[in-house]
Scaffold this motif. Structure first.
Motif, short mmCIF file in Angstrom:
data_model
loop_
_atom_site.label_atom_id
_atom_site.label_comp_id
_atom_site.label_asym_id
_atom_site.label_seq_id
_atom_site.Cartn_x
_atom_site.Cartn_y
_atom_site.Cartn_z
N PHE A 38 -76.50 -58.23 -31.19
CA PHE A 38 -75.56 -56.92 -30.96
C PHE A 38 -76.88 -55.71 -31.03
O PHE A 38 -77.74 -55.89 -31.66
CB PHE A 38 -74.53 -56.39 -31.97
CG PHE A 38 -74.91 -56.80 -33.41
CD1 PHE A 38 -75.55 -55.64 -34.21
CD2 PHE A 38 -74.67 -57.73 -34.03
CE1 PHE A 38 -75.92 -55.54 -35.31
CE2 PHE A 38 -74.86 -57.81 -35.36
CZ PHE A 38 -75.35 -56.88 -36.15
N GLU A 40 -77.36 -52.29 -32.52
CA GLU A 40 -76.33 -51.44 -33.63
C GLU A 40 -76.82 -49.83 -33.42
O GLU A 40 -78.03 -49.43 -33.39
CB GLU A 40 -76.64 -51.71 -34.97
CG GLU A 40 -76.08 -50.91 -36.10
CD GLU A 40 -76.29 -51.58 -37.32
OE1 GLU A 40 -75.69 -52.62 -37.90
OE2 GLU A 40 -77.23 -51.14 -38.24
N ASN A 41 -75.97 -49.06 -33.59
CA ASN A 41 -76.27 -47.65 -33.19
C ASN A 41 -75.68 -46.81 -34.68
O ASN A 41 -74.30 -46.91 -34.76
CB ASN A 41 -75.48 -46.85 -32.10
CG ASN A 41 -76.50 -47.55 -30.79
OD1 ASN A 41 -77.30 -47.15 -30.45
ND2 ASN A 41 -75.70 -48.66 -30.39
N PHE A 49 -71.57 -47.99 -34.59
CA PHE A 49 -71.03 -48.68 -33.54
C PHE A 49 -72.27 -49.87 -33.35
O PHE A 49 -73.02 -49.75 -33.29
CB PHE A 49 -70.39 -48.23 -32.51
CG PHE A 49 -71.09 -47.75 -31.44
CD1 PHE A 49 -71.58 -48.65 -30.38
CD2 PHE A 49 -71.75 -46.42 -31.40
CE1 PHE A 49 -72.59 -48.02 -29.41
CE2 PHE A 49 -72.54 -45.98 -30.50
CZ PHE A 49 -73.04 -46.95 -29.26
N ARG A 50 -71.57 -51.03 -33.07
CA ARG A 50 -72.21 -52.32 -32.68
C ARG A 50 -71.71 -52.58 -31.31
O ARG A 50 -70.69 -52.81 -31.04
CB ARG A 50 -72.26 -53.36 -33.48
CG ARG A 50 -72.68 -53.09 -34.81
CD ARG A 50 -72.97 -54.15 -35.66
NE ARG A 50 -73.40 -54.06 -37.09
CZ ARG A 50 -73.46 -55.00 -38.07
NH1 ARG A 50 -72.62 -56.11 -38.07
NH2 ARG A 50 -74.29 -54.54 -39.18
N ASP A 51 -72.80 -52.87 -30.21
CA ASP A 51 -72.40 -53.10 -28.90
C ASP A 51 -72.85 -54.62 -28.68
O ASP A 51 -73.79 -55.11 -28.81
CB ASP A 51 -73.50 -52.31 -28.14
CG ASP A 51 -73.13 -52.61 -26.63
OD1 ASP A 51 -72.56 -53.61 -26.28
OD2 ASP A 51 -73.75 -51.57 -25.94
N TYR A 52 -71.93 -55.24 -28.67
CA TYR A 52 -71.98 -56.91 -28.30
C TYR A 52 -71.94 -57.27 -26.57
O TYR A 52 -71.57 -58.42 -26.36
CB TYR A 52 -70.75 -57.58 -28.82
CG TYR A 52 -70.89 -57.82 -30.27
CD1 TYR A 52 -71.39 -58.58 -30.83
CD2 TYR A 52 -70.33 -56.62 -31.15
CE1 TYR A 52 -71.36 -58.95 -32.41
CE2 TYR A 52 -70.50 -56.84 -32.66
CZ TYR A 52 -71.07 -57.83 -33.25
OH TYR A 52 -71.41 -57.86 -34.54
N GLU A 56 -67.42 -53.44 -28.04
CA GLU A 56 -67.97 -52.63 -29.16
C GLU A 56 -67.05 -52.40 -30.24
O GLU A 56 -65.75 -51.97 -29.83
CB GLU A 56 -68.15 -51.27 -28.64
CG GLU A 56 -69.45 -51.18 -27.37
CD GLU A 56 -69.75 -49.91 -26.72
OE1 GLU A 56 -69.16 -48.97 -27.14
OE2 GLU A 56 -70.79 -49.91 -25.89
N SER A 58 -66.49 -50.11 -33.78
CA SER A 58 -66.91 -48.71 -34.32
C SER A 58 -66.38 -48.41 -35.84
O SER A 58 -65.40 -48.96 -36.30
CB SER A 58 -66.53 -47.36 -33.39
OG SER A 58 -67.18 -47.48 -32.25
N PHE A 73 -62.08 -50.54 -31.62
CA PHE A 73 -62.99 -51.22 -30.53
C PHE A 73 -62.65 -50.75 -29.24
O PHE A 73 -61.56 -50.45 -28.78
CB PHE A 73 -62.87 -52.77 -30.81
CG PHE A 73 -61.48 -53.50 -30.64
CD1 PHE A 73 -61.00 -53.55 -29.20
CD2 PHE A 73 -60.62 -53.66 -31.37
CE1 PHE A 73 -59.68 -54.15 -28.73
CE2 PHE A 73 -59.30 -54.38 -31.17
CZ PHE A 73 -58.80 -54.66 -29.85
N GLN A 76 -65.79 -52.54 -23.04
CA GLN A 76 -66.34 -51.99 -21.74
C GLN A 76 -66.14 -52.88 -20.56
O GLN A 76 -67.34 -53.29 -19.73
CB GLN A 76 -67.86 -51.56 -22.23
CG GLN A 76 -67.90 -50.78 -23.39
CD GLN A 76 -67.47 -49.35 -23.22
OE1 GLN A 76 -66.74 -48.78 -22.15
NE2 GLN A 76 -67.49 -48.50 -24.41
N GLN A 168 -58.96 -50.17 -25.33
CA GLN A 168 -59.37 -50.01 -26.64
C GLN A 168 -58.11 -50.09 -27.56
O GLN A 168 -57.07 -49.77 -27.05
CB GLN A 168 -59.75 -48.38 -26.53
CG GLN A 168 -60.48 -47.84 -27.78
CD GLN A 168 -60.96 -46.53 -27.67
OE1 GLN A 168 -60.90 -45.66 -26.40
NE2 GLN A 168 -61.65 -45.92 -28.53
#
Length: 194
Positions: A38, A40-41, A49-52, A56, A58, A73, A76, A168
């Motif tokens: 992932f 990670e931001n 948040f982690r983008d998989y 995502e 948060s 979550f 996207q 979402q």
């Protein structure tokens, strides 16, 4: 059996979870299920948040000394139009198979209605109208964002009217009521009309 990724989306909308992960689950639990791959931001000490890829998750916290608290979550879905077959991640592909580049809302809604899972349209924010429409499943508190009309610079060129943009959770009843109250109040009066 529902083909490919449609089963995934119907599961998410029906349960309000991604592979059993709730929006409130901590980062460790999400990584346990979706894996270690992932981006990670971290935004200051209070948001992450982690983008998989497709999914995502948060989290928020009051300060750096506190644990992360799950917030929401987002799937996207619009990213699938890039036609990158690895985007959903190995865990989702192992469970649900191939994901199509676009998700047609009418198809998803029809499957959900046959299962007794209604989607109710709720007012969209003024900035997103008329380009996006939002539909809500009250039991699972999941929202589905759909392309309402094409707008240059407002909607992705790779999606068509009626395609799902994102999914979402949660969209709370309080948020829905707030949106409805704002929509029924109408736009604010111009200064000249006062």
């Amino acid at each position: 059996m529902t083909p490919y990724s449609l089963a995934f989306y119907t599961d998410v909308v029906t349960t309000g979870t991604v592979l059993g992960l709730r929006p409130t689950d901590p980062p460790e639990r999400v990584a346990e299920v979706l894996g270690p791959d992932f981006a990670e931001n971290v935004l200051g000490a209070g948001a992450m948040f982690r983008d998989y890829g497709l999914a995502e998750f948060s989290w928020h916290r009051a300060d750096a000394g506190r644990p992360w608290s799950g917030h929401h979550f987002t799937l996207q879905v619009h990213r699938l139009a890039r036609r990158d077959r690895t985007l959903p991640g190995p865990e989702l592909r192992a469970r649900y198979g191939r994901f199509t580049p676009r998700l047609r809302f009418a198809k998803l809604r029809g499957l959900l209605e046959r299962r007794g899972v209604p989607l109710i349209e709720v007012p969209e924010s003024a900035g997103n109208t008329p380009y996006f429409r939002t539909f809500w499943q009250p039991g699972s508190r999941v929202s589905v964002s759909v392309i309402g009309t094409y707008g240059e610079y407002s909607t992705p060129d790779s999606l068509r009217v009626g395609d799902v943009y994102a999914v979402q959770a949660p969209l709370t009843r309080e948020e829905v009521e707030w949106r409805r109250a704002r929509a029924s109040a109408g736009p604010p009066a111009s200064p000249a009309a006062r």
